[in-house]
Design an enzyme around this catalytic site. Structure first.
Site, PDB file in Angstrom:
ATOM      1  N   PHE A  64     -34.058 -44.503 -31.485  1.00 17.16           N
ATOM      2  CA  PHE A  64     -32.859 -45.054 -30.912  1.00 17.16           C
ATOM      3  C   PHE A  64     -32.794 -45.406 -29.539  1.00 17.16           C
ATOM      4  O   PHE A  64     -33.078 -44.592 -28.841  1.00 17.16           O
ATOM      5  CB  PHE A  64     -31.908 -43.814 -31.300  1.00 17.16           C
ATOM      6  CG  PHE A  64     -31.547 -43.430 -32.620  1.00 17.16           C
ATOM      7  CD1 PHE A  64     -30.252 -44.056 -33.355  1.00 17.16           C
ATOM      8  CD2 PHE A  64     -32.215 -42.699 -33.389  1.00 17.16           C
ATOM      9  CE1 PHE A  64     -30.392 -43.673 -34.775  1.00 17.16           C
ATOM     10  CE2 PHE A  64     -32.033 -42.061 -34.575  1.00 17.16           C
ATOM     11  CZ  PHE A  64     -31.052 -42.966 -35.301  1.00 17.16           C
ATOM     12  N   ASP A  65     -32.087 -46.547 -29.335  1.00 21.01           N
ATOM     13  CA  ASP A  65     -31.499 -46.830 -28.292  1.00 21.01           C
ATOM     14  C   ASP A  65     -30.169 -45.993 -27.966  1.00 21.01           C
ATOM     15  O   ASP A  65     -29.687 -45.456 -29.087  1.00 21.01           O
ATOM     16  CB  ASP A  65     -31.042 -48.310 -28.069  1.00 21.01           C
ATOM     17  CG  ASP A  65     -30.032 -48.681 -26.844  1.00 21.01           C
ATOM     18  OD1 ASP A  65     -30.344 -48.241 -25.592  1.00 21.01           O
ATOM     19  OD2 ASP A  65     -28.978 -48.955 -27.003  1.00 21.01           O
TER      20      ASP A  65
END
Length: 241
Positions: A21-22
């Site tokens: 994930f960003d």
């Protein structure tokens, strides 16, 4: 056909073992965080900009600073404030220069983030790949309320996405075949293009599809493997049979 079933035709999420994930813009609502600092700061210096102008200038200044030799993200944010001063003819105070970085501890997740992460954690390894310093992400980690299996920051990589280096470091640490890793992000420019270039499958969290806002994530041409309007939809996919 419900929305989750419609997306299921595009990608089979159960084939993956790790979700990367960003963080800011994907899990954490960074636009409201940015505006909460910069709008009153600019008004204090007789500079009245609308939300769109502030966010677009932030994106411009940040991208410029991250392309040079590596500096910590706290310094990037300090120089972003300085560039606002240079652009509009004022000299920020020392407190104002530090205000963006200091405010990160108060930036909150999107309303669907925590529940979605808890659902996804039941089936996948969860990994962060974020353009931030270790100590700044530690503040956000408390808000996110799940334990991540790996956390890769720009400080560790000594580079900023969209650099290949950040993703290569993550892939090395995750130690799974590429086909078992799915990258989830809101920014096509910072994340989707680079992840796909390395052979990763990608999910574009396009909150713009249901929320009116400004593009602070950069623009680029790339086709994600899956587009969802929020993390709730992705979590629903993981629970679908």
């Amino acid at each position: 056909m419900n929305q989750a079933m419609e997306y299921k035709k595009v990608i089979y999420i159960h084939q993956y073992k790790a979700l990367t994930f960003d963080c800011y813009g994907t899990l954490i609502d960074w636009e409201n965080g940015i505006l909460g600092v910069l709008k009153p700061l600019l008004l204090a210096h007789n500079t009245n900009l609308d939300d769109a102008q502030i966010l677009e200038l932030f994106a411009e200044f940040e991208a410029e600073l991250e392309k040079g030799d590596y500096i910590k993200y706290r310094e990037v944010l300090k120089r972003v404030v300085q560039k606002f001063g240079e652009r509009f003819g004022f000299e920020p105070t020392a407190d104002e220069l530090n205000s963006l970085a200091d405010s990160i501890q108060d930036w909150l997740p999107f309303s669907d983030t925590i529940e979605a992460l808890k659902t996804l954690k039941q089936k996948f390894k969860l990994v962060i790949i974020s353009n931030v310093d270790d100590d700044l992400f530690a503040f956000s980690a408390k808000h996110l309320q799940v334990e991540f299996d790996q956390i890769i920051t720009a400080e560790q990589a000594k580079s900023y996405k969209p650099s290949l280096n950040n993703f290569r470091l993550a892939i090395e640490r995750i130690d799974l075949p590429l086909e078992q890793i799915l990258h989830v992000a809101a920014s096509v420019y910072h994340d989707i293009v680079t992840a796909k270039s390395l052979g990763l499958s990608t999910v574009w969290v396009n909150r713009r599809a249901v929320q009116k806002g400004i593009n602070t994530t950069g623009s680029a041409i790339s086709q994600p493997d899956l587009e969802v309007p929020d993390l709730k939809t992705l979590a629903a996919l993981s629970s679908a049979k």
